[in-house]
Structure formats: structure tokens, C-alpha cells
Design a protein around this motif. Sequence first.
Motif, PDB file in Angstrom:
ATOM      1  N   ASN A  49       5.873   0.458 -10.892  1.00  0.00           N
ATOM      2  CA  ASN A  49       5.674   1.620  -9.690  1.00  0.00           C
ATOM      3  C   ASN A  49       6.759   2.755  -9.611  1.00  0.00           C
ATOM      4  O   ASN A  49       7.373   3.089  -8.783  1.00  0.00           O
ATOM      5  N   GLY A  50       7.412   2.303 -11.275  1.00  0.00           N
ATOM      6  CA  GLY A  50       9.054   3.644 -10.977  1.00  0.00           C
ATOM      7  C   GLY A  50       8.783   4.475 -10.906  1.00  0.00           C
ATOM      8  O   GLY A  50       8.551   5.592 -11.535  1.00  0.00           O
ATOM      9  N   ASP A  51       6.765   4.575 -11.413  1.00  0.00           N
ATOM     10  CA  ASP A  51       6.022   5.706 -12.014  1.00  0.00           C
ATOM     11  C   ASP A  51       5.534   6.669 -10.366  1.00  0.00           C
ATOM     12  O   ASP A  51       4.484   7.235 -10.930  1.00  0.00           O
ATOM     13  N   ALA A  52       5.791   5.263 -10.165  1.00  0.00           N
ATOM     14  CA  ALA A  52       5.672   5.911  -8.223  1.00  0.00           C
ATOM     15  C   ALA A  52       5.589   5.924  -6.914  1.00  0.00           C
ATOM     16  O   ALA A  52       7.335   5.304  -6.982  1.00  0.00           O
ATOM     17  N   PRO A  53       5.681   7.125  -5.642  1.00  0.00           N
ATOM     18  CA  PRO A  53       6.748   6.866  -4.800  1.00  0.00           C
ATOM     19  C   PRO A  53       6.928   5.378  -3.885  1.00  0.00           C
ATOM     20  O   PRO A  53       5.831   4.469  -4.472  1.00  0.00           O
ATOM     21  N   SER A  54       7.679   4.963  -3.457  1.00  0.00           N
ATOM     22  CA  SER A  54       7.434   3.993  -2.743  1.00  0.00           C
ATOM     23  C   SER A  54       6.986   4.477  -1.593  1.00  0.00           C
ATOM     24  O   SER A  54       7.074   5.394  -1.139  1.00  0.00           O
ATOM     25  N   PHE A  66       3.244  -3.003  -9.814  1.00  0.00           N
ATOM     26  CA  PHE A  66       2.106  -1.882 -10.157  1.00  0.00           C
ATOM     27  C   PHE A  66       1.342  -0.897  -9.728  1.00  0.00           C
ATOM     28  O   PHE A  66       0.564  -0.690 -10.346  1.00  0.00           O
ATOM     29  N   SER A  67       1.220  -1.883  -9.241  1.00  0.00           N
ATOM     30  CA  SER A  67      -0.352  -1.348  -8.320  1.00  0.00           C
ATOM     31  C   SER A  67      -0.373   0.151  -7.877  1.00  0.00           C
ATOM     32  O   SER A  67      -1.613   1.048  -8.789  1.00  0.00           O
ATOM     33  N   PHE A  68       0.687   1.299  -7.567  1.00  0.00           N
ATOM     34  CA  PHE A  68       0.620   2.596  -7.458  1.00  0.00           C
ATOM     35  C   PHE A  68      -0.056   3.328  -8.894  1.00  0.00           C
ATOM     36  O   PHE A  68      -0.157   3.949  -9.494  1.00  0.00           O
ATOM     37  N   ALA A  69       0.782   2.721 -10.313  1.00  0.00           N
ATOM     38  CA  ALA A  69       0.635   3.277 -11.275  1.00  0.00           C
ATOM     39  C   ALA A  69       0.129   3.637 -11.772  1.00  0.00           C
ATOM     40  O   ALA A  69       0.414   4.479 -12.976  1.00  0.00           O
ATOM     41  N   ARG A  70      -1.510   3.089 -11.892  1.00  0.00           N
ATOM     42  CA  ARG A  70      -1.846   3.219 -12.515  1.00  0.00           C
ATOM     43  C   ARG A  70      -2.634   5.003 -12.320  1.00  0.00           C
ATOM     44  O   ARG A  70      -3.227   5.946 -12.909  1.00  0.00           O
ATOM     45  N   PHE A  71      -2.536   5.578 -11.027  1.00  0.00           N
ATOM     46  CA  PHE A  71      -2.469   6.567 -11.008  1.00  0.00           C
ATOM     47  C   PHE A  71      -1.700   7.665 -10.682  1.00  0.00           C
ATOM     48  O   PHE A  71      -1.679   9.193 -10.876  1.00  0.00           O
ATOM     49  N   ALA A  72      -0.560   7.357 -12.040  1.00  0.00           N
ATOM     50  CA  ALA A  72       0.473   8.214 -12.795  1.00  0.00           C
ATOM     51  C   ALA A  72      -0.536   8.522 -14.187  1.00  0.00           C
ATOM     52  O   ALA A  72       0.424   9.681 -14.971  1.00  0.00           O
ATOM     53  N   ILE A  73      -1.046   8.200 -14.455  1.00  0.00           N
ATOM     54  CA  ILE A  73      -1.388   8.279 -16.190  1.00  0.00           C
ATOM     55  C   ILE A  73      -2.032   9.272 -16.381  1.00  0.00           C
ATOM     56  O   ILE A  73      -1.817   9.863 -17.622  1.00  0.00           O
ATOM     57  N   TRP A 142      -4.752  13.865 -10.483  1.00  0.00           N
ATOM     58  CA  TRP A 142      -4.394  12.922  -9.225  1.00  0.00           C
ATOM     59  C   TRP A 142      -2.651  13.094  -9.015  1.00  0.00           C
ATOM     60  O   TRP A 142      -2.515  13.736 -10.879  1.00  0.00           O
ATOM     61  N   ASP A 143      -1.840  13.527  -8.592  1.00  0.00           N
ATOM     62  CA  ASP A 143      -1.274  13.584  -7.769  1.00  0.00           C
ATOM     63  C   ASP A 143      -0.542  11.886  -7.063  1.00  0.00           C
ATOM     64  O   ASP A 143      -0.650  11.795  -6.309  1.00  0.00           O
ATOM     65  N   VAL A 144       0.297  10.832  -7.792  1.00  0.00           N
ATOM     66  CA  VAL A 144       0.300  10.058  -7.500  1.00  0.00           C
ATOM     67  C   VAL A 144       1.406   9.885  -5.899  1.00  0.00           C
ATOM     68  O   VAL A 144       0.867   9.043  -4.885  1.00  0.00           O
ATOM     69  N   ALA A 145       2.302  10.833  -6.295  1.00  0.00           N
ATOM     70  CA  ALA A 145       2.865  10.913  -4.766  1.00  0.00           C
ATOM     71  C   ALA A 145       2.368  10.865  -3.691  1.00  0.00           C
ATOM     72  O   ALA A 145       2.396  11.079  -2.736  1.00  0.00           O
ATOM     73  N   ARG A 146       0.775  12.389  -4.155  1.00  0.00           N
ATOM     74  CA  ARG A 146       0.167  12.658  -2.473  1.00  0.00           C
ATOM     75  C   ARG A 146      -0.536  11.301  -2.435  1.00  0.00           C
ATOM     76  O   ARG A 146      -1.312  11.338  -0.911  1.00  0.00           O
ATOM     77  N   ILE A 147      -1.231  11.211  -3.593  1.00  0.00           N
ATOM     78  CA  ILE A 147      -2.534   9.140  -3.034  1.00  0.00           C
ATOM     79  C   ILE A 147      -1.024   8.563  -1.820  1.00  0.00           C
ATOM     80  O   ILE A 147      -2.023   8.029  -1.216  1.00  0.00           O
ATOM     81  N   VAL A 148       0.309   8.017  -2.499  1.00  0.00           N
ATOM     82  CA  VAL A 148       0.855   7.419  -1.844  1.00  0.00           C
ATOM     83  C   VAL A 148       0.797   7.265  -0.064  1.00  0.00           C
ATOM     84  O   VAL A 148       1.184   6.954   0.793  1.00  0.00           O
ATOM     85  N   ALA A 149       1.265   8.959  -1.028  1.00  0.00           N
ATOM     86  CA  ALA A 149       1.602   9.143   0.980  1.00  0.00           C
ATOM     87  C   ALA A 149       0.582   9.163   1.681  1.00  0.00           C
ATOM     88  O   ALA A 149       0.882   9.277   2.921  1.00  0.00           O
ATOM     89  N   ALA A 150      -0.740   9.013   1.228  1.00  0.00           N
ATOM     90  CA  ALA A 150      -1.426   9.886   2.532  1.00  0.00           C
ATOM     91  C   ALA A 150      -2.118   7.645   2.778  1.00  0.00           C
ATOM     92  O   ALA A 150      -3.166   8.016   3.907  1.00  0.00           O
ATOM     93  N   LEU A 151      -1.290   6.998   2.140  1.00  0.00           N
ATOM     94  CA  LEU A 151      -2.258   5.864   3.159  1.00  0.00           C
ATOM     95  C   LEU A 151      -1.505   5.503   4.376  1.00  0.00           C
ATOM     96  O   LEU A 151      -0.218   5.874   4.899  1.00  0.00           O
ATOM     97  N   THR A 162     -10.317   0.804  -3.998  1.00  0.00           N
ATOM     98  CA  THR A 162     -12.175   0.819  -5.600  1.00  0.00           C
ATOM     99  C   THR A 162     -12.216   2.354  -5.869  1.00  0.00           C
ATOM    100  O   THR A 162     -12.708   2.720  -6.186  1.00  0.00           O
ATOM    101  N   LEU A 163     -10.363   2.935  -5.421  1.00  0.00           N
ATOM    102  CA  LEU A 163     -11.134   4.387  -5.890  1.00  0.00           C
ATOM    103  C   LEU A 163     -11.479   5.744  -5.738  1.00  0.00           C
ATOM    104  O   LEU A 163     -12.043   6.360  -6.231  1.00  0.00           O
ATOM    105  N   ASP A 164     -12.605   4.937  -4.684  1.00  0.00           N
ATOM    106  CA  ASP A 164     -13.444   6.195  -3.293  1.00  0.00           C
ATOM    107  C   ASP A 164     -12.689   7.239  -2.773  1.00  0.00           C
ATOM    108  O   ASP A 164     -13.053   8.487  -2.720  1.00  0.00           O
ATOM    109  N   PRO A 165     -11.671   6.993  -2.600  1.00  0.00           N
ATOM    110  CA  PRO A 165     -10.995   8.172  -1.758  1.00  0.00           C
ATOM    111  C   PRO A 165     -10.176   9.373  -2.993  1.00  0.00           C
ATOM    112  O   PRO A 165      -9.803  10.367  -1.913  1.00  0.00           O
ATOM    113  N   VAL A 166     -10.343   8.810  -4.040  1.00  0.00           N
ATOM    114  CA  VAL A 166      -9.510   9.246  -5.330  1.00  0.00           C
ATOM    115  C   VAL A 166     -10.482   9.890  -5.977  1.00  0.00           C
ATOM    116  O   VAL A 166      -9.991  10.472  -7.050  1.00  0.00           O
ATOM    117  N   LEU A 167     -11.821  10.248  -5.727  1.00  0.00           N
ATOM    118  CA  LEU A 167     -12.652  10.489  -7.271  1.00  0.00           C
ATOM    119  C   LEU A 167     -13.722  11.675  -6.126  1.00  0.00           C
ATOM    120  O   LEU A 167     -14.483  10.780  -4.900  1.00  0.00           O
TER     121      LEU A 167
END
Length: 322
Positions: A49-54, A66-73, A142-151, A162-167
Motif C-alpha cells: 500500500n506504499g503504492d496507494a494513498p492511506s 497491500f489490498s489497494f496496491a493492485r489498483f496501481a498496477i 484505474w487511478d488508485v488515489a481516486r479509487i481509495v478516495a471514493a471509499l 469484487t472489482l465491480d465498482p471500478v470496471l
Amino acid sequence: MLPGSPDPADETIRIWCGADRSQRLAFRVLADSIRRQTRRQVEIHAIDNGDAPSVADQRHAPYTEFSFARFAIPALAGRHGRAIYLDSDMLVFRDIAELWDAPLDGAHVAIETGSRSDPAQTAHARNRHAAVMLLDCAKLDWDVARIVAALGCDYDYNALMTLDPVLPPGTLREAIPRGWNDLDRYDAARTRLLHFTEIRTQPWVSTRHPHGSLWIEALRRMRAERSVTDADIDTEVAEGYARPSLAIELGLRGSTGVDPRSADALAAYDLAQGFVAHRALLARFSERKRAVARAERDAAVQRQPGLEWWHRLRYRVRHGSD
């Protein structure tokens, strides 16, 4: 294949694995198992998650580091070509090229066949499909910062996984052959990838997994080849990321009086040493649970201010003080 186009067999297979500090040894064993089974060129990267915002609100904190890091790939991959995502608590038995070469046919993400559509799958199993993914990085915005901000606004953590909200609808496809995400089960004829999903029985922290010997055997091979050293294993044990009995089982410790072939004796030794599997991860789970309970308590107080004392007492009994 068109004349002059590159041969897919010459393409480097790019793999990103979710791996925080607690998964360092598991990641190394997984990476070794991938390389042993293929003749293709592979690049294997560890991400966390160093590759994603907190997140500020602990109710939406990731279950792992590391849960959010996959969206930075897609960004890490340069927004082009394919990429594979894997968790680190896995072991591979077949050529990863079979997964890499799975047909995307316009999909943005491919997952294991049957992982969501098979009615025999439990809800728990269906939510594990994001642990093994083939990504078309050019199609994923995918923009991991935007994805995390929407939580907490557009979706919660479980929905995100589930990936549904980001696909876009219809861009998730079951195309990876069956057996590439076998959850805590092993069938030599089927299993391509064994996924140790139950954190309390993962072989590096427990002697209780029914197929833990497969992981131990893989680690023994690495130790024999000195791609993992005794000092490496000692460090994992000393820092609490691996069970103390692992050193006995591998023959690093002598004269302990513990039978290295007995799962019960090894488990008793770990207990006597005060070892707690995934201590830090369990603390994260606990804090997340308390954060959710605090929010529910405060909402209840807003609805029933006259019963504030009751809601606060109920919280303290269940979760302790704030």
C-alpha cells in the motif's frame, strides 16, 4: 500472427504480487515456484500500500497492507500490455504462461473460470477472485488515489474487492483456466495455483494446513539451493512473521526435544513460545472492527440521545474504551 509481429512466446510475463513485510518469505517462495515452472521470461514485483494513498477513516481501512496496491498496477506497468496480479500467499505448480496467454477478447480484467459464476462457490470463495487477475493495462483507467478516495462514498471495501465498482459493465471476464486459484485445496490433476487463504493456517505461521507440506517442501528446495538462507529464516522467526517451529521442522534447531515430524508437537512449541500468527494483521482487523462499531454507536446516539448512556455502555462492554 501477422508477418513481422512479435512472437507472444518472446514477450516478458509481468507479475505484480501483493506483499507487505509480513509476506516477504511467502513472496519469495511464490516467486521461486513461478520461475521453476516456466521457460518464459518473467518479471516479478512485490507491491504494497506504499503504492496507494492511506485512508483517514479506519472503517474503510484495507484488510491487508497491500489490498489497494493492485489498483496501481496499470500505472506501474506504463498503461500498456498485460499484467498479472497475485497475492503472495500462494504456490504455483504449472507454467504461468497458461494464465498469461488466456484470451481477453476485449475484457479489461480476466479472472478464473467459475470463480463468480459457479453456483457451487461460496460467497467467501467468490470474493477471492481479485487475488488472481490478468489485466489489460491499456484499457484500465484505474487511478488508485481516486479509487481509495471514493471509499465510503461510492462503495465500501467489500464491494471494491469484487472489482465491480471500478470496471465498466461486461469488462470482467472468466477466462483463466480452472485451477489457477484453488482455495486451500490441492488436486494434483487440477491445481495450478494453491491459494492459502486462511490466515491462521498458512504454512509459515501454522502446522495445521492440510497441504502445508507442499509449501514446506518448496522452502526446503530453496534452502538446499541457498536461495533462502538459514539467516533469512531466523530473521522471519525473530521478527514474528514465521512460527518458531519452522526452524525446527527445517532442521535449523537441534536438541529441542520437539519431534520435527509431529504437527502437534510443533504447534505446542509455537504456543509455548507465545507465537501469535499474523499478530499485526489481527490488530488491524480489531481496530477496523472497533472503528465500525464506534460509528454505529455514534449514529445510534444521534437517533436516540436519551439512550446515549446505554449505547456507550454497550460499546465499552464489547470493545473496551475508545
